[in-house]
Design a protein around this motif. Structure first.
Motif, PDB file in Angstrom:
ATOM      1  N   VAL A   1      -9.695   0.288   4.407  1.00 43.33           N
ATOM      2  CA  VAL A   1      -9.613  -0.558   3.216  1.00 43.33           C
ATOM      3  C   VAL A   1      -9.089  -1.931   3.590  1.00 43.33           C
ATOM      4  CG1 VAL A   1      -8.403  -0.865   1.035  1.00 43.33           C
ATOM      5  CG2 VAL A   1      -9.407   1.337   1.595  1.00 43.33           C
ATOM      6  N   ALA A   2      -8.116  -1.942   4.471  1.00 41.30           N
ATOM      7  CA  ALA A   2      -7.538  -3.218   4.865  1.00 41.30           C
ATOM      8  C   ALA A   2      -8.541  -4.056   5.642  1.00 41.30           C
ATOM      9  CB  ALA A   2      -6.283  -2.976   5.698  1.00 41.30           C
TER      10      ALA A   2
ATOM     11  N   CYS B   1     -11.796  -3.922   5.293  1.00 40.80           N
ATOM     12  CA  CYS B   1     -13.031  -4.138   4.564  1.00 40.80           C
ATOM     13  C   CYS B   1     -12.711  -4.686   3.187  1.00 40.80           C
ATOM     14  CB  CYS B   1     -13.795  -2.814   4.450  1.00 40.80           C
ATOM     15  SG  CYS B   1     -15.460  -3.016   3.847  1.00 40.80           S
ATOM     16  N   THR B   2     -13.563  -5.563   2.731  1.00 39.33           N
ATOM     17  CA  THR B   2     -13.347  -6.101   1.393  1.00 39.33           C
ATOM     18  C   THR B   2     -13.689  -5.081   0.322  1.00 39.33           C
ATOM     19  OG1 THR B   2     -15.572  -7.005   1.439  1.00 39.33           O
ATOM     20  CG2 THR B   2     -13.772  -8.451   2.125  1.00 39.33           C
ATOM     21  N   LEU B   3     -14.470  -4.131   0.700  1.00 37.89           N
ATOM     22  CA  LEU B   3     -14.841  -3.105  -0.265  1.00 37.89           C
ATOM     23  C   LEU B   3     -13.649  -2.242  -0.610  1.00 37.89           C
ATOM     24  CD1 LEU B   3     -18.140  -2.106   1.463  1.00 37.89           C
ATOM     25  CD2 LEU B   3     -17.944  -3.327  -0.694  1.00 37.89           C
ATOM     26  N   LYS B   4     -13.583  -1.903  -1.841  1.00 37.89           N
ATOM     27  CA  LYS B   4     -12.472  -1.068  -2.269  1.00 37.89           C
ATOM     28  C   LYS B   4     -12.949   0.261  -2.848  1.00 37.89           C
ATOM     29  CE  LYS B   4      -9.758  -4.286  -1.057  1.00 37.89           C
ATOM     30  NZ  LYS B   4      -9.163  -4.169   0.272  1.00 37.89           N
ATOM     31  N   GLU B   5     -14.197   0.335  -3.105  1.00 36.35           N
ATOM     32  CA  GLU B   5     -14.689   1.567  -3.706  1.00 36.35           C
ATOM     33  C   GLU B   5     -14.581   2.712  -2.719  1.00 36.35           C
ATOM     34  OE1 GLU B   5     -18.397   1.260  -5.892  1.00 36.35           O
ATOM     35  OE2 GLU B   5     -18.227  -0.900  -5.699  1.00 36.35           O
ATOM     36  N   SER B   6     -14.040   3.776  -3.187  1.00 34.76           N
ATOM     37  CA  SER B   6     -13.817   4.902  -2.295  1.00 34.76           C
ATOM     38  C   SER B   6     -15.117   5.475  -1.764  1.00 34.76           C
ATOM     39  CB  SER B   6     -13.037   5.988  -3.035  1.00 34.76           C
ATOM     40  OG  SER B   6     -11.718   5.584  -3.222  1.00 34.76           O
TER      41      SER B   6
ATOM     42  N   ILE C   1     -15.918   3.347   1.086  1.00 34.71           N
ATOM     43  CA  ILE C   1     -14.937   3.571   2.142  1.00 34.71           C
ATOM     44  C   ILE C   1     -15.195   4.911   2.818  1.00 34.71           C
ATOM     45  CG2 ILE C   1     -12.492   3.878   2.622  1.00 34.71           C
ATOM     46  CD1 ILE C   1     -13.301   1.002   1.979  1.00 34.71           C
TER      47      ILE C   1
ATOM     48  N   TYR D   1       0.838  -1.184   0.000  1.00 34.15           N
ATOM     49  CA  TYR D   1       0.000   0.000   0.000  1.00 34.15           C
ATOM     50  C   TYR D   1       0.877   1.238   0.000  1.00 34.15           C
ATOM     51  CZ  TYR D   1      -4.003   2.920   0.715  1.00 34.15           C
ATOM     52  OH  TYR D   1      -4.993   3.840   0.549  1.00 34.15           O
TER      53      TYR D   1
ATOM     54  N   ARG E   1      -7.867   5.947   5.660  1.00 32.64           N
ATOM     55  CA  ARG E   1      -8.409   5.196   4.535  1.00 32.64           C
ATOM     56  C   ARG E   1      -7.786   3.805   4.418  1.00 32.64           C
ATOM     57  NH1 ARG E   1     -10.905   5.750  -0.025  1.00 32.64           N
ATOM     58  NH2 ARG E   1     -11.329   7.923   0.453  1.00 32.64           N
ATOM     59  N   ALA E   2      -6.492   3.767   4.497  1.00 35.56           N
ATOM     60  CA  ALA E   2      -5.805   2.484   4.296  1.00 35.56           C
ATOM     61  C   ALA E   2      -6.244   1.468   5.335  1.00 35.56           C
ATOM     62  CB  ALA E   2      -4.299   2.696   4.347  1.00 35.56           C
TER      63      ALA E   2
END
Length: 350
Positions: A202-203, A205-210, A213, A105, A198-199
């Motif tokens: 993101v880590a 959660c499986t979701l990656k869409e901002s 997030i 990351y 954010r990181a």
DNA sequence: ACCCCTTTGAAGGCG
DNA sequence: CGCCTTCAAAGGGGT
């Protein structure tokens, strides 16, 4: 501190500068609108001791950060004490404290290495306040050129950046050049928080869409206690002060409509369909019910277009006087206390 | 390639 | 003064 905030601070945080309940600063800084001009060396000390003492010697001069996108430098920000990690109190109940930067990351976005807008021009830095930034100092990742130390891009005439933003600029200036000369707004408290957290989200959660997030981050922001948020407001204040020093004549107006299209969507959305965007249809954040402190990222999403009234989630039913008008009116329309969670297209304070 | 989405906060403009 | 709009970051998704 007490009483009405200055005009330019009218948008200060919910308990932020100018608000009566805001905790006093260690240095008695009057707040965002202050003309207080601390020594530049202390501007970027984003921690509880930032006013009391200079940064640790090993930090040296704050590194110049350059945005990887624009290639423009941004003022340095000292990492939070603990090499980019945040105190446990900042973590939500569902986020483990031991979170580390995910492998690979970019340190630039996750480690709070450079929240300052990438707009700060290389020329302004080179010719900016003397002794402010030294490109050879830095805490950047060795294997990955720190954004601050990346090439600033095409050569620019000193102070062209700023001048072009206010004057007309050369008529033959290309769109790309304009984009690179773009001086971005200083980050506000939430943006700084978001950039740092954010990181971690993101880590977790499986979701990656901002967009998704950011909804989580918004929740976490509200979950922060005042002292924690105060750190970010203070950081934002310093960001703004530094930005002001670097670009005394800059105005947020300069950035309006620089990217061709005007955003009409918000106006339209406010008219009716906010909260029912395509992404919202796909997965919409389910807000915890009142009194529910924690949430699980895994079960935060529902497949319909439903989001709670944020004012209700934020202030609770007991403090409806704090709600925005749309949320209040929507409550009047329904006596079902959970209706707003089931169906919400209500505009929110924006 | 560019825009949208989503969040909060700051700032500018308008009536 | 209140309200509205835009823009800051981020990156997956859509066009």
């Amino acid at each position: 501190m007490v009483g009405k905030p200055p005009v330019q601070d009218r948008n200060a945080g919910p308990f932020g500068y100018g608000m009566p309940s805001y905790p006093p600063y260690s240095n008695g800084s009057p707040g965002l609108g202050s003309k207080f001009q601390p020594p530049l060396a202390g501007l970027m000390m984003y921690n509880n001791d930032h006013f009391a003492q200079p940064p640790p010697a090993h930090m040296g001069i704050p590194p110049v950060h350059i945005d990887p996108k624009s290639g423009l430098p941004r003022p340095p920000v000292y990492p939070y004490p603990g090499s980019g990690q945040f105190p446990p109190s900042l973590y939500g109940p569902d986020i483990p404290v031991q979170w580390q930067r995910p492998p690979g990351y970019p340190i630039t976005s996750g480690a709070f290495s450079g929240p300052y807008p990438p707009s700060l021009s290389s020329s302004s830095f080179r010719f900016g306040p003397p002794g402010l930034f030294h490109p050879h100092h830095g805490l950047h990742h060795p294997g990955m050129p720190h954004p601050a130390l990346m090439s600033p891009g095409p050569k620019q005439e000193p102070q062209d950046n700023h001048r072009n933003m206010h004057d007309q600029g050369p008529p033959e200036e290309t769109a790309a050049q304009k984009k690179k000369n773009h001086i971005k707004k200083p980050l506000n408290a939430f943006m700084l928080f978001m950039k740092e957290q954010r990181a971690k989200v993101v880590a977790e959660c499986t979701l990656k869409e901002s967009a998704a997030i950011n909804q989580i981050l918004g929740r976490k922001w509200h979950a922060l206690d005042r002292s924690e948020q105060a750190k970010y407001y203070e950081m934002a204040r310093k960001e703004k002060e530094l930005h002001l020093q670097l670009y005394p004549g800059w105005s947020a107006r300069d950035n309006y409509a620089v990217h061709t299209k005007k955003k009409r969507k918000k106006k339209d959305i406010h008219g009716g369909e906010k909260g029912c965007s395509p992404i919202s249809h796909k997965m919409k954040l389910m807000w915890p019910k009142d009194g529910q402190e924690s949430y699980s990222p895994q079960d935060m999403w529902v497949s319909d277009c439903s989001s709670a009234k944020k004012c209700r989630a934020r202030y609770g039913v007991e403090q409806q006087n704090q709600w925005c008008k749309p949320c209040r009116s929507s409550l009047e329309q329904t006596s079902d206390p959970t209706a707003d969670i089931k169906q919400s297209n209500s505009p929110e304070v924006q």
